[in-house]
Design an enzyme around this catalytic site. Structure first.
Site, PDB file in Angstrom:
ATOM      1  N   GLY A 293       0.859  -1.180   0.000  1.00  0.00           N
ATOM      2  CA  GLY A 293       0.000   0.000   0.000  1.00  0.00           C
ATOM      3  C   GLY A 293       0.895   1.229   0.000  1.00  0.00           C
ATOM      4  O   GLY A 293       0.984   1.983  -0.962  1.00  0.00           O
ATOM      5  N   ARG A 294       1.634   1.369   1.112  1.00  0.00           N
ATOM      6  CA  ARG A 294       2.476   2.542   1.305  1.00  0.00           C
ATOM      7  C   ARG A 294       3.471   2.765   0.149  1.00  0.00           C
ATOM      8  O   ARG A 294       3.606   3.871  -0.350  1.00  0.00           O
ATOM      9  CB  ARG A 294       3.266   2.376   2.607  1.00  0.00           C
ATOM     10  CG  ARG A 294       4.077   3.586   3.002  1.00  0.00           C
ATOM     11  CD  ARG A 294       4.982   3.250   4.194  1.00  0.00           C
ATOM     12  NE  ARG A 294       4.317   2.441   5.189  1.00  0.00           N
ATOM     13  CZ  ARG A 294       3.647   2.926   6.243  1.00  0.00           C
ATOM     14  NH1 ARG A 294       3.616   4.211   6.451  1.00  0.00           N
ATOM     15  NH2 ARG A 294       3.059   2.115   7.093  1.00  0.00           N
ATOM     16  N   ARG A 330      -1.081  10.295  11.490  1.00  0.00           N
ATOM     17  CA  ARG A 330       0.138   9.494  11.700  1.00  0.00           C
ATOM     18  C   ARG A 330       1.128  10.092  12.709  1.00  0.00           C
ATOM     19  O   ARG A 330       1.655   9.370  13.560  1.00  0.00           O
ATOM     20  CB  ARG A 330       0.833   9.205  10.366  1.00  0.00           C
ATOM     21  CG  ARG A 330      -0.068   8.490   9.351  1.00  0.00           C
ATOM     22  CD  ARG A 330       0.687   7.987   8.133  1.00  0.00           C
ATOM     23  NE  ARG A 330       1.521   6.856   8.465  1.00  0.00           N
ATOM     24  CZ  ARG A 330       2.825   6.908   8.606  1.00  0.00           C
ATOM     25  NH1 ARG A 330       3.470   8.039   8.410  1.00  0.00           N
ATOM     26  NH2 ARG A 330       3.499   5.840   8.923  1.00  0.00           N
ATOM     27  N   CYS A 361      -8.179  20.383  19.877  1.00  0.00           N
ATOM     28  CA  CYS A 361      -8.083  20.712  21.292  1.00  0.00           C
ATOM     29  C   CYS A 361      -7.362  19.636  22.088  1.00  0.00           C
ATOM     30  O   CYS A 361      -7.933  19.066  23.027  1.00  0.00           O
ATOM     31  CB  CYS A 361      -9.488  20.858  21.851  1.00  0.00           C
ATOM     32  SG  CYS A 361      -9.836  22.539  22.249  1.00  0.00           S
TER      33      CYS A 361
END
Ligand code: LLP
Length: 437
Positions: A293-294, A330, A361
């Protein structure tokens, strides 16, 4: 490789102090399409796929690349891979459904889920999608569903857990005795022998040891173990596999000047042992499969984000941007490094050290820690690199923030492939009960 060559690999270059991506001015993109925005270079995806395919072809003809859809499941991205002749590794009904909507046929899909429900199995069986099981107990349920629906049982695959894993972070290591995935050696023969008893006639076998493996040597031990398990199954059950799947996991160089994965080593520790296996055990010519994938998508994309606040609190300098961990998770989830550069490289004043922080936040909303950049100003635009894998797909609506848009650059032309969500989109699935109206 120097720094500008490293940037070049990712389709980035500065022209008179302005950052260009895939030949396009990033400042103009951000003005015209708004920020935060994922910008994808179609050519990079095609190049990565083609070069990997050429490499595999030169080693072993009967190979297939299954693109791991979870890296980026946008319809246009799937269509790019489809047009290159790719196959698809899906992890959920939703991913399979998305493939169907991208006109991908079921024979091109493998369903490598985990903790499958009966609904998952029914969907797969009804749609004739090959299932890659990850526990022995699932076989019984899958068989029952085949019988109930009166569908032919043709091929079945099991995911093996070879006990040795690797990955860029503990959460992305997917092999090991205490890891939830796959079947350990002790149950591997039982799994295939039961599958035979249950009427399956053809078999595939699979492993995926983890994600973000940049040192190809890390594949060596798991592959050795995997192959020893395959030998045992083949010997004791006289099974000839239709395919042997080595999973994905190939990493990319996220850090400046980091070396890419060494494919010569990959060939030596993965492809060569595979070839030795099929020769020594007389296994015929099974399909050699991988599921990256990556490697195929990460370097294809940047995330453009605008600085809204420069804050010096007396101790630290913060550059506050409009992307947060809702946009790119990530760095917060894995402490992953994504290189961040300015889209307008200003006259070389001295550099300063910034934390690049989002608007969420939570104090963990940091996209880049202690980054040395030329002096930044409010309204400047930054590019966050290598976000094409697990970038958009892991984004969320946390803090009620709409997800961003995606654009695709193809040979100098820009195409919007996903609209940014609106505030109304955030609310559209909610139902207010009468007593609260
Ligand atoms: N095959 C299977 C069965 C997988 O589970 C995965 C990834 C792949 C292939 C593709 O792995 P790749 O080639 O992309 O490394 N969210 C994490 C990555 C999680 C990957 C999960 N499985 C990250 O952002 O690093």
């Amino acid at each position: 490789m120097n720094y500008s060559e490293w940037l070049n690999v990712k389709s980035l270059e500065y022209r008179e102090d302005v950052l260009y991506f895939a030949g396009k001015n990033t400042l103009e993109i951000s003005k015209e399409y708004g920020t935060p925005i994922y910008v994808i270079n179609e050519n990079t995806i095609r190049e990565r796929y083609k070069s990997l395919k050429i490499l595999l072809n030169s080693e072993y003809e009967n190979n297939r690349i299954y693109y791991a859809v979870k890296a980026n499941s946008s319809l246009s991205i799937l269509k790019i891979f489809h047009s290159e002749g790719a196959f698809f590794d899906c992890t959920s009904m939703g991913e399979i459904y998305t493939c169907f909507k991208a006109d991908i046929s079921p024979e091109r899909i493998i369903y490598t889920g985990n903790m499958f429900t009966d609904e998952d199995f029914t969907f797969a069986v009804e749609n004739k999608v090959l299932v890659n099981l990850d526990s022995v107990s699932q076989l019984k349920r899958l068989t029952k569903i085949h019988d109930h629906l009166g569908k032919e049982k043709i091929i079945i695959s099991f995911r093996i857990n070879p006990e040795f894993g690797a990955g860029h972070h503990i959460h992305t290591i997917t092999a090991g005795k205490t890891i939830k995935f796959g079947i350990l050696e002790e149950q591997a023969i039982e799994a295939f022998s039961k599958a035979k008893e249950n009427g399956f006639e053809k078999f595939g076998i699979h492993q995926h040891i983890g994600s973000g493996v940049l040192n190809a040597q890390d594949f060596k031990k798991p592959v050795e173990k995997y192959i020893s398990i395959i030998k045992k199954i083949a010997k004791s059950l006289e099974i000839k596999f239709e395919f042997i799947d080595f999973g994905g996991g190939m990493g990319i160089p996220y850090r400046p000047l980091e070396e890419p994965l060494d494919f010569d080593i990959y060939k030596e520790v993965v492809i060569k042992p595979f070839k030795q296996l099929i020769n020594s055990e007389d296994l015929g010519e099974p399909i050699f499969k991988i599921e990256p994938g990556r490697y195929l998508t990460a370097e294809s994309s940047i995330l453009l984000t605008q600085i809204n606040t420069i804050k010096n609190n007396g101790y630290k300098l913060f550059a506050g941007v409009d992307a947060g961990f809702n946009t790119l998770l990530r760095p917060t989830l894995y402490n992953s490094y994504h290189h961040i550069i300015s889209c307008n490289k200003k006259s070389k004043e001295s550099t300063l050290i910034y934390d690049i922080t989002g608007p969420i936040c939570e104090s963990g909303d940091i996209l880049g820690k202690n980054r040395e950049l030329n002096k930044l100003e409010e309204k400047d635009v930054l590019a966050i690199l290598d976000v094409g894998a697990y970038g958009f797909t892991m984004s969320s609506n946390y803090n009620s923030r709409p997800r961003s848009s995606e654009i695709l650059i193809n040979n100098g032309k820009i195409f919007k492939i996903r609209e940014a969500e609106s505030l109304d989109d955030l609310l559209k699935l909610q139902i207010i009960p009468d007593h609260l109206k």
